[in-house]
Scaffold this motif. Structure first.
Motif, PDB file in Angstrom:
ATOM      1  N   GLU A 249      35.564  42.018  32.831  1.00 48.01           N
ATOM      2  CA  GLU A 249      36.703  42.536  33.577  1.00 48.01           C
ATOM      3  C   GLU A 249      36.433  42.467  35.081  1.00 48.01           C
ATOM      4  O   GLU A 249      35.333  42.756  35.547  1.00 48.01           O
ATOM      5  CB  GLU A 249      36.987  43.986  33.190  1.00 48.01           C
ATOM      6  N   ARG A 251      38.345  43.872  38.614  1.00 45.84           N
ATOM      7  CA  ARG A 251      39.409  44.709  39.153  1.00 45.84           C
ATOM      8  C   ARG A 251      39.431  44.598  40.668  1.00 45.84           C
ATOM      9  O   ARG A 251      38.453  44.184  41.290  1.00 45.84           O
ATOM     10  CB  ARG A 251      39.211  46.173  38.750  1.00 45.84           C
ATOM     11  N   ASP A 253      42.142  45.412  44.489  1.00 47.40           N
ATOM     12  CA  ASP A 253      43.433  45.744  45.081  1.00 47.40           C
ATOM     13  C   ASP A 253      43.708  44.752  46.197  1.00 47.40           C
ATOM     14  O   ASP A 253      42.794  44.133  46.757  1.00 47.40           O
ATOM     15  CB  ASP A 253      43.437  47.182  45.617  1.00 47.40           C
ATOM     16  N   SER A 281      49.448  41.433  40.692  1.00 49.16           N
ATOM     17  CA  SER A 281      49.169  42.827  41.033  1.00 49.16           C
ATOM     18  C   SER A 281      50.363  43.693  40.631  1.00 49.16           C
ATOM     19  O   SER A 281      51.479  43.202  40.458  1.00 49.16           O
ATOM     20  CB  SER A 281      48.891  42.963  42.528  1.00 49.16           C
ATOM     21  N   LEU A 286      47.376  46.954  42.837  1.00 47.94           N
ATOM     22  CA  LEU A 286      46.163  46.898  42.026  1.00 47.94           C
ATOM     23  C   LEU A 286      46.269  45.767  41.009  1.00 47.94           C
ATOM     24  O   LEU A 286      47.364  45.409  40.553  1.00 47.94           O
ATOM     25  CB  LEU A 286      45.948  48.218  41.298  1.00 47.94           C
ATOM     26  N   GLN A 288      43.967  43.750  37.553  1.00 48.85           N
ATOM     27  CA  GLN A 288      42.839  43.700  36.618  1.00 48.85           C
ATOM     28  C   GLN A 288      42.978  42.421  35.807  1.00 48.85           C
ATOM     29  O   GLN A 288      44.059  42.107  35.306  1.00 48.85           O
ATOM     30  CB  GLN A 288      42.852  44.915  35.694  1.00 48.85           C
ATOM     31  N   THR A 290      40.845  39.726  32.899  1.00 49.90           N
ATOM     32  CA  THR A 290      39.718  39.429  32.009  1.00 49.90           C
ATOM     33  C   THR A 290      39.359  37.963  32.174  1.00 49.90           C
ATOM     34  O   THR A 290      40.211  37.087  31.993  1.00 49.90           O
ATOM     35  CB  THR A 290      40.089  39.728  30.553  1.00 49.90           C
ATOM     36  N   ASP A 324      32.354  44.530  40.261  1.00 55.24           N
ATOM     37  CA  ASP A 324      33.254  45.459  39.574  1.00 55.24           C
ATOM     38  C   ASP A 324      34.623  45.507  40.225  1.00 55.24           C
ATOM     39  O   ASP A 324      35.649  45.545  39.557  1.00 55.24           O
ATOM     40  CB  ASP A 324      32.643  46.867  39.559  1.00 55.24           C
ATOM     41  N   THR A 325      34.658  45.517  41.561  1.00 57.64           N
ATOM     42  CA  THR A 325      35.909  45.667  42.299  1.00 57.64           C
ATOM     43  C   THR A 325      35.876  44.797  43.546  1.00 57.64           C
ATOM     44  O   THR A 325      34.856  44.701  44.225  1.00 57.64           O
ATOM     45  CB  THR A 325      36.135  47.135  42.711  1.00 57.64           C
TER      46      THR A 325
END
Length: 347
Positions: A249, A251, A253, A281, A286, A288, A290, A324-325
Motif C-alpha cells: 500500500e 498512501r 495527499d 485522490s 488524499l 491510497q 495498491t 508509507d506516505t
C-alpha cells in the motif's frame, strides 16, 4: 383443416387405461394435422396497451405498458411528443431497471403545458398498437448529478478482468466520458460497453500479457445525466487475479498550488517510462493505491478543477522505495493539457 376422429365401441365398457390410450391417439392425430398446416400459431395475439404516461421532471417521461415491447421501442423516432407550442426532442429511451414494462424517455426540456404522446409500438411477438395519450409536463428541475459505484467490491477476481461502474441514473453517452486504465492494454483487448439502461458501464480487459499484473481503471469526473448535471468526483478501481503477487500500500495527499486539496486529481505511477498503475485522490486530496513492488517509482499527478478533461496543474516526484506516505503539491502548467495528450506518451 379439421380432423374428425370417431371412436366406436360396440360392446362393453372401456376401462380407464383404454380410455387414456384413445385420448392420446386423438391428441396425436390433431397435432399431426396442425403440423401439416404449419407451426401452431403464437397464442399471444393481443397488442400492447399503454397504461400511463408520467412526466417525472422536465427532461424525463415514463411510459408504462401492460407487457414488454419489442426492440424497436428503444428507437427515439418511435415516439412523438408534441404540444401546441413545441415538439420535444427525444434524446434517448431506456428500459427501467426495476420494471421492464416501463420505458424512460429522456427529452429536451419540456414546457409547463399539456403534451400529447403518440407512437406505433410492437410487443415482442410483433403485435402492433397505435397509442395516444396526454400528460401534463412536470415543472420539476433535475438538479442532482449522477452518483456512481464500482464493482467488483473485492479486488481479487478472475481473468479476464471486468470492471463495472454503476450509475444512479441514465448517463448521456453522447457526451465525452473517459475511463483510463493501466497497464496499457492492446486496444482490441480493452472493450467498454453500456447496458441498455445507460446506468452501467463495463470495462473488459482480456489482454493475456496483463494476466499476471494488477489492473487499474479510473472513471474521470465529468459524466453527465440528460439534464446536464455532472458527476463531480469520478471513481478508481483496482483488481488482480494472481494471488502470488507481492502487493503493498502507498498512501499520500496532494495539494494545489494555492494550498487547497487537489480533489479528484489523477495520479500515474510509472517504472522506466512504463505506466504501472493509476488512481484518483478523494475530496480531501488524499489517495491510497495498491502497487506491485518496484525498485524505483515515479509519480506524476494532474489536477483538473473543472472536470472538463483538461488538466491545469501538474507535479512529478521520484520515489526510491515505497514509503508509507508521500506528500505532493501541483504547480500551474503553462497551458492546460488534455487527457489524451497525457496518455499518448505511453503508447
Amino acid at each position: 383443416m379439421w380432423v374428425t376422429v370417431r371412436l366406436t365401441v360396440s360392446q362393453g365398457r372401456i376401462n380407464s387405461h383404454m380410455l387414456r390410450f384413445l385420448n392420446l391417439i386423438s391428441i396425436y392425430v390433431l397435432l399431426l394435422a396442425c403440423a401439416r398446416q404449419g407451426a401452431i400459431p403464437n397464442p399471444d395475439r393481443f397488442p400492447p396497451h399503454l397504461l400511463n404516461a408520467t412526466s417525472v421532471n422536465r427532461t424525463q417521461v415514463n411510459l408504462r405498458f401492460d407487457e414488454e415491447l419489442g426492440a424497436d421501442a428503444l428507437l427515439p423516432n418511435t415516439f412523438f411528443i408534441t404540444s401546441p407550442l413545441d415538439t420535444a426532442e427525444i434524446r434517448f429511451i431506456t428500459v427501467d431497471p426495476g420494471d421492464r414494462t416501463t420505458y424512460n424517455l429522456l427529452t429536451s426540456p419540456l414546457l409547463d403545458v399539456t403534451y400529447q404522446i403518440s407512437a406505433l409500438v410492437f410487443d415482442r411477438n410483433d403485435n402492433a398498437s397505435l397509442i395516444k395519450a396526454s400528460f401534463k409536463a412536470s415543472t420539476r428541475q433535475d438538479t442532482t448529478g449522477p452518483s456512481v459505484l464500482a464493482y467488483p467490491d473485492l479486488p481479487q477476481t478472475r481473468f479476464p478482468y471486468a470492471v463495472k461502474f454503476q450509475f444512479s441514473e441514465p448517463v448521456d453517452t453522447g457526451r465525452r466520458i473517459r475511463v483510463l486504465s493501466a497497464p496499457l492494454a492492446m486496444p482490441e483487448n480493452l472493450v467498454s460497453k453500456w447496458d441498455p439502461t445507460l446506468t452501467r458501464l463495463t470495462v473488459e480487459c482480456s489482454d493475456t500479457f496483463l494476466r499476471g499484473y494488477p489492473f487499474y481503471a479510473v472513471l474521470l469526473a465529468g459524466s453527465r445525466d440528460f439534464a446536464g448535471n455532472r458527476e463531480t468526483m469520478g471513481l478508481s478501481v483496482f483488481v488482480y487475479s494472481d494471488t502470488s503477487l507481492e502487493l503493498t500500500e502507498l498512501r499520500g495527499d496532494i495539494r494545489t498550488s494555492s494550498g487547497g486539496a487537489a480533489y479528484g486529481a489523477l495520479l500515474l505511477f510509472l517504472t522506466s517510462d512504463s505506466l504501472l498503475a493509476l488512481t484518483q485522490s478523494d475530496t480531501s486530496g488524499l489517495f491510497q493505491v495498491t502497487l506491485h513492488a518496484a525498485d524505483q517509482l515515479s509519480v506524476t499527478a494532474y489536477f483538473d478543477p473543472d472536470s472538463d478533461y483538461w488538466f491545469d496543474e501538474k507535479t512529478s516526484v521520484v520515489i526510491s522505495s515505497l514509503a508509507d506516505t508521500i506528500h505532493l503539491k501541483t504547480q500551474p502548467l503553462l497551458a492546460p493539457i488534455d487527457v489524451d495528450q497525457i496518455f499518448q506518451a505511453f503508447r
